[in-house]
Design a protein around this motif. Structure first.
Motif, PDB file in Angstrom:
ATOM      1  N   SER A   2      -6.185  -6.928  26.499  1.00  0.00           N
ATOM      2  CA  SER A   2      -6.965  -6.761  25.278  1.00  0.00           C
ATOM      3  C   SER A   2      -6.128  -6.114  24.175  1.00  0.00           C
ATOM      4  O   SER A   2      -6.234  -6.484  23.000  1.00  0.00           O
ATOM      5  N   PHE A   3      -5.263  -5.156  24.583  1.00  0.00           N
ATOM      6  CA  PHE A   3      -4.403  -4.480  23.611  1.00  0.00           C
ATOM      7  C   PHE A   3      -3.446  -5.473  22.956  1.00  0.00           C
ATOM      8  O   PHE A   3      -3.261  -5.473  21.735  1.00  0.00           O
ATOM      9  N   LEU A   4      -2.827  -6.349  23.775  1.00  0.00           N
ATOM     10  CA  LEU A   4      -1.897  -7.341  23.246  1.00  0.00           C
ATOM     11  C   LEU A   4      -2.608  -8.327  22.329  1.00  0.00           C
ATOM     12  O   LEU A   4      -2.079  -8.714  21.286  1.00  0.00           O
ATOM     13  N   ILE A   5      -3.804  -8.751  22.737  1.00  0.00           N
ATOM     14  CA  ILE A   5      -4.567  -9.698  21.929  1.00  0.00           C
ATOM     15  C   ILE A   5      -4.861  -9.122  20.553  1.00  0.00           C
ATOM     16  O   ILE A   5      -4.710  -9.804  19.529  1.00  0.00           O
ATOM     17  N   ASP A   6      -5.256  -7.855  20.503  1.00  0.00           N
ATOM     18  CA  ASP A   6      -5.566  -7.223  19.220  1.00  0.00           C
ATOM     19  C   ASP A   6      -4.304  -6.948  18.409  1.00  0.00           C
ATOM     20  O   ASP A   6      -4.277  -7.142  17.185  1.00  0.00           O
ATOM     21  N   LEU A   7      -3.241  -6.492  19.092  1.00  0.00           N
ATOM     22  CA  LEU A   7      -1.998  -6.139  18.397  1.00  0.00           C
ATOM     23  C   LEU A   7      -1.361  -7.359  17.737  1.00  0.00           C
ATOM     24  O   LEU A   7      -0.999  -7.331  16.554  1.00  0.00           O
ATOM     25  N   ILE A   8      -1.218  -8.444  18.499  1.00  0.00           N
ATOM     26  CA  ILE A   8      -0.551  -9.641  17.976  1.00  0.00           C
ATOM     27  C   ILE A   8      -1.526 -10.492  17.178  1.00  0.00           C
ATOM     28  O   ILE A   8      -1.145 -11.198  16.246  1.00  0.00           O
ATOM     29  N   GLY A   9      -2.818 -10.404  17.533  1.00  0.00           N
ATOM     30  CA  GLY A   9      -3.807 -11.197  16.821  1.00  0.00           C
ATOM     31  C   GLY A   9      -4.035 -10.743  15.395  1.00  0.00           C
ATOM     32  O   GLY A   9      -4.413 -11.553  14.541  1.00  0.00           O
ATOM     33  N   THR A  10      -3.780  -9.477  15.105  1.00  0.00           N
ATOM     34  CA  THR A  10      -4.023  -8.954  13.752  1.00  0.00           C
ATOM     35  C   THR A  10      -3.183  -9.657  12.688  1.00  0.00           C
ATOM     36  O   THR A  10      -3.729 -10.165  11.700  1.00  0.00           O
ATOM     37  N   PRO A  11      -1.847  -9.731  12.831  1.00  0.00           N
ATOM     38  CA  PRO A  11      -1.073 -10.453  11.805  1.00  0.00           C
ATOM     39  C   PRO A  11      -1.381 -11.943  11.779  1.00  0.00           C
ATOM     40  O   PRO A  11      -1.401 -12.556  10.697  1.00  0.00           O
ATOM     41  N   LEU A  12      -1.618 -12.545  12.953  1.00  0.00           N
ATOM     42  CA  LEU A  12      -1.968 -13.966  12.976  1.00  0.00           C
ATOM     43  C   LEU A  12      -3.336 -14.190  12.341  1.00  0.00           C
ATOM     44  O   LEU A  12      -3.599 -15.252  11.775  1.00  0.00           O
ATOM     45  N   LEU A  39       4.993 -23.924  14.406  1.00  0.00           N
ATOM     46  CA  LEU A  39       6.212 -23.841  13.590  1.00  0.00           C
ATOM     47  C   LEU A  39       6.871 -22.476  13.738  1.00  0.00           C
ATOM     48  O   LEU A  39       8.108 -22.365  13.719  1.00  0.00           O
ATOM     49  N   ILE A  40       6.054 -21.427  13.899  1.00  0.00           N
ATOM     50  CA  ILE A  40       6.605 -20.081  14.060  1.00  0.00           C
ATOM     51  C   ILE A  40       7.438 -19.984  15.335  1.00  0.00           C
ATOM     52  O   ILE A  40       8.520 -19.384  15.348  1.00  0.00           O
ATOM     53  N   VAL A  41       6.936 -20.565  16.407  1.00  0.00           N
ATOM     54  CA  VAL A  41       7.634 -20.454  17.697  1.00  0.00           C
ATOM     55  C   VAL A  41       8.614 -21.606  17.921  1.00  0.00           C
ATOM     56  O   VAL A  41       9.285 -21.652  18.963  1.00  0.00           O
ATOM     57  N   PHE A  42       8.729 -22.526  16.964  1.00  0.00           N
ATOM     58  CA  PHE A  42       9.616 -23.680  17.171  1.00  0.00           C
ATOM     59  C   PHE A  42      11.065 -23.289  17.444  1.00  0.00           C
ATOM     60  O   PHE A  42      11.697 -23.859  18.344  1.00  0.00           O
ATOM     61  N   PRO A  43      11.651 -22.333  16.689  1.00  0.00           N
ATOM     62  CA  PRO A  43      13.043 -21.949  17.008  1.00  0.00           C
ATOM     63  C   PRO A  43      13.200 -21.468  18.446  1.00  0.00           C
ATOM     64  O   PRO A  43      14.220 -21.740  19.089  1.00  0.00           O
ATOM     65  N   CYS A  95      13.889 -16.799  29.936  1.00  0.00           N
ATOM     66  CA  CYS A  95      12.887 -15.752  30.178  1.00  0.00           C
ATOM     67  C   CYS A  95      12.349 -15.161  28.877  1.00  0.00           C
ATOM     68  O   CYS A  95      11.133 -15.053  28.690  1.00  0.00           O
ATOM     69  N   LEU A  96      13.257 -14.776  27.970  1.00  0.00           N
ATOM     70  CA  LEU A  96      12.820 -14.150  26.721  1.00  0.00           C
ATOM     71  C   LEU A  96      11.974 -15.087  25.870  1.00  0.00           C
ATOM     72  O   LEU A  96      10.911 -14.674  25.387  1.00  0.00           O
ATOM     73  N   PRO A  97      12.401 -16.359  25.655  1.00  0.00           N
ATOM     74  CA  PRO A  97      11.540 -17.264  24.889  1.00  0.00           C
ATOM     75  C   PRO A  97      10.165 -17.443  25.514  1.00  0.00           C
ATOM     76  O   PRO A  97       9.154 -17.518  24.802  1.00  0.00           O
ATOM     77  N   MET A  98      10.098 -17.490  26.835  1.00  0.00           N
ATOM     78  CA  MET A  98       8.807 -17.646  27.506  1.00  0.00           C
ATOM     79  C   MET A  98       7.922 -16.424  27.282  1.00  0.00           C
ATOM     80  O   MET A  98       6.716 -16.557  27.043  1.00  0.00           O
ATOM     81  N   ILE A  99       8.534 -15.238  27.327  1.00  0.00           N
ATOM     82  CA  ILE A  99       7.767 -14.009  27.114  1.00  0.00           C
ATOM     83  C   ILE A  99       7.236 -13.961  25.682  1.00  0.00           C
ATOM     84  O   ILE A  99       6.070 -13.636  25.447  1.00  0.00           O
ATOM     85  N   ILE A 100       8.105 -14.302  24.720  1.00  0.00           N
ATOM     86  CA  ILE A 100       7.695 -14.283  23.317  1.00  0.00           C
ATOM     87  C   ILE A 100       6.576 -15.292  23.071  1.00  0.00           C
ATOM     88  O   ILE A 100       5.581 -14.995  22.392  1.00  0.00           O
ATOM     89  N   SER A 101       6.724 -16.495  23.626  1.00  0.00           N
ATOM     90  CA  SER A 101       5.695 -17.527  23.462  1.00  0.00           C
ATOM     91  C   SER A 101       4.376 -17.080  24.071  1.00  0.00           C
ATOM     92  O   SER A 101       3.304 -17.330  23.514  1.00  0.00           O
ATOM     93  N   LEU A 102       4.453 -16.410  25.221  1.00  0.00           N
ATOM     94  CA  LEU A 102       3.241 -15.928  25.884  1.00  0.00           C
ATOM     95  C   LEU A 102       2.546 -14.860  25.051  1.00  0.00           C
ATOM     96  O   LEU A 102       1.313 -14.853  24.921  1.00  0.00           O
ATOM     97  N   LEU A 103       3.340 -13.958  24.461  1.00  0.00           N
ATOM     98  CA  LEU A 103       2.770 -12.906  23.623  1.00  0.00           C
ATOM     99  C   LEU A 103       2.068 -13.503  22.402  1.00  0.00           C
ATOM    100  O   LEU A 103       0.972 -13.077  22.019  1.00  0.00           O
ATOM    101  N   ILE A 104       2.697 -14.508  21.791  1.00  0.00           N
ATOM    102  CA  ILE A 104       2.092 -15.155  20.631  1.00  0.00           C
ATOM    103  C   ILE A 104       0.813 -15.884  21.039  1.00  0.00           C
ATOM    104  O   ILE A 104      -0.178 -15.900  20.299  1.00  0.00           O
ATOM    105  N   LEU A 105       0.825 -16.482  22.249  1.00  0.00           N
ATOM    106  CA  LEU A 105      -0.374 -17.158  22.741  1.00  0.00           C
ATOM    107  C   LEU A 105      -1.539 -16.184  22.846  1.00  0.00           C
ATOM    108  O   LEU A 105      -2.675 -16.522  22.498  1.00  0.00           O
ATOM    109  N   TYR A 106      -1.269 -14.966  23.319  1.00  0.00           N
ATOM    110  CA  TYR A 106      -2.317 -13.949  23.390  1.00  0.00           C
ATOM    111  C   TYR A 106      -2.909 -13.705  22.001  1.00  0.00           C
ATOM    112  O   TYR A 106      -4.134 -13.602  21.836  1.00  0.00           O
ATOM    113  N   GLY A 107      -2.044 -13.600  21.003  1.00  0.00           N
ATOM    114  CA  GLY A 107      -2.513 -13.365  19.647  1.00  0.00           C
ATOM    115  C   GLY A 107      -3.337 -14.522  19.111  1.00  0.00           C
ATOM    116  O   GLY A 107      -4.357 -14.325  18.447  1.00  0.00           O
TER     117      GLY A 107
END
Length: 380
Positions: A2-12, A39-43, A95-107
């Motif tokens: 829930s913390f990640l969803i709120d933290l990353i979801g706010t800017p999105l 487009l944000i996660v495309f790179p 590993c890092l791209p997968m983690i970043i993509s997962l975090l953005i998915l939460y948002g």
């Protein structure tokens, strides 16, 4: 979570509100919002795909090593790292791209599930009060329990009980009910109410609503089939992965079932996300053709040859593992402070469990010391 969803979801959420203010329709806003997030996660996805095709390039060599050392897993591990070093492949690069993509998915999920927070911009106190009111009309709503879908459910309850909500929410926000009702009118796509939860019976009652889970699963199934064909084409020597392949086909079916349990707005987002992911994968696979993959391999091998003398983490691990293997096999390099005793009856060296652990620790310590001396680093 829930913390990640709120933290990353706010800017999105600001992006989603900006898009909604322009288009004025929640369904259309989801389409553009999904496109923007892709487009944000495309790179990141591009780098990950590049690493995948580069790794696939050495699969034939890796298979030969696996067959050659099938009875010696330790030696295979060493030779595998050697191959990766020669090809300048980092097996952990994905590993890092997968983690970043997962975090953005939460948002993203937070934005889709919480339109009252991210689009209507109500604070937590207002939403909490509305949930308390809704629990009086719907016994399935528990104000004490966190539910990611609660705002979508809440919006439906407001539509059903407008007068009661207007009375009970007057002390908190007099504009709450009219704003939610106006927003709900835009909560659709092609006439389909995205706040409704699809049901199998909708095949006759509301066929477009019924199609949302089905289309979501079919797009994921199409993407699975496509990706499988691409992998087989690029790597004809790949080992059988029957169980993994079966799971890939089961997941779209699971997705269909899941989409029948959530509001259609969530299922519609899954359709958009899967469709854009499919297009992205298709484009990247077209871009990484055989000629480009071959050039990538040549470029990375050249990088490996021209690498600076200072070793990479993989090289240090490789040399340390080789050193340990030589010492365990009775090589010339002997660890310091070796602990052992001789059995006079057999003449063999036997070690207890604690002595074996100390022996292995001594090997690692000695290997690190030799590497420190080799690369001029401090051995602490």
């Amino acid at each position: 979570m829930s913390f990640l969803i709120d933290l990353i979801g706010t800017p999105l959420g600001f992006i989603m509100k900006w898009i909604y203010d322009i288009v004025g329709n929640y369904g259309v806003a989801i389409i553009f919002f999904t496109l923007v997030t892709k487009l944000i996660v495309f790179p990141i996805q591009y780098k990950q795909q590049k690493n995948v095709v580069h790794t696939q390039l050495v699969q034939p060599k890796l298979k030969k090593l696996r067959e050659k050392y099938k009875n010696n897993p330790e030696k295979f591990s060493v030779e595998q790292m050697k191959l990766y070093q020669e090809e300048n492949i980092n097996p952990y690069a994905s590993c890092l791209p997968m983690i970043i993509s997962l975090l953005i998915l939460y948002g993203v999920l937070g934005v889709v599930y919480k339109p009252m927070t991210h689009i209507l911009r109500y604070d937590n106190a207002t939403v909490s009060q509305a949930i308390q009111v809704a629990s009086q009309f719907n016994e399935n709503i528990d104000p004490e329990r966190s539910d990611l879908r609660i705002q979508l459910i809440l919006m439906d309850e407001v539509l059903k009980n407008q007068d009661a909500f207007a009375e009970k929410m007057a002390t908190v926000n007099t504009e709450f009910v009219p704003e939610v009702v106006d927003f709900a009118e835009s909560f659709n796509i092609l006439g389909v109410d995205l706040n409704l939860t699809p049901h199998v019976s909708d095949i006759t009652k509301n066929f477009p609503l019924f199609l949302i889970p089905v289309i979501s699963g079919l797009i994921q199934l199409a993407m699975t089939i496509y990706m499988q064909s691409v992998q087989k084409k690029r790597n004809q020597n790949m080992d059988g992965m029957g169980a993994m392949n079966a799971m890939l086909y089961i997941m779209p079916l699971f997705s269909i079932w899941l989409a029948f349990t959530v509001p259609a707005g969530v299922g519609f987002y899954w359709i958009c996300s899967s469709a854009f992911s499919f297009l992205q994968s298709f484009g990247l696979n077209m871009w990484f053709n055989e000629e480009r993959i071959s050039k990538i391999g040549e470029k990375e091998r050249e990088k490996a040859k021209n690498a600076k003398r200072r070793p990479s983490m993989m090289q240090m691990m490789l040399e340390q593992q080789e050193e340990m293997m030589r010492q365990q096999q009775g090589g010339s390099a002997k660890p310091t402070n070796r602990v052992s005793y001789s059995d006079s009856s057999s003449g063999e060296v036997k070690l207890s469990r604690s002595e074996r652990e100390e022996f292995n620790t001594a090997i690692i310590r000695d290997a690190r010391k030799r590497m420190a001396e080799k690369y001029g680093e401090t051995n602490e």
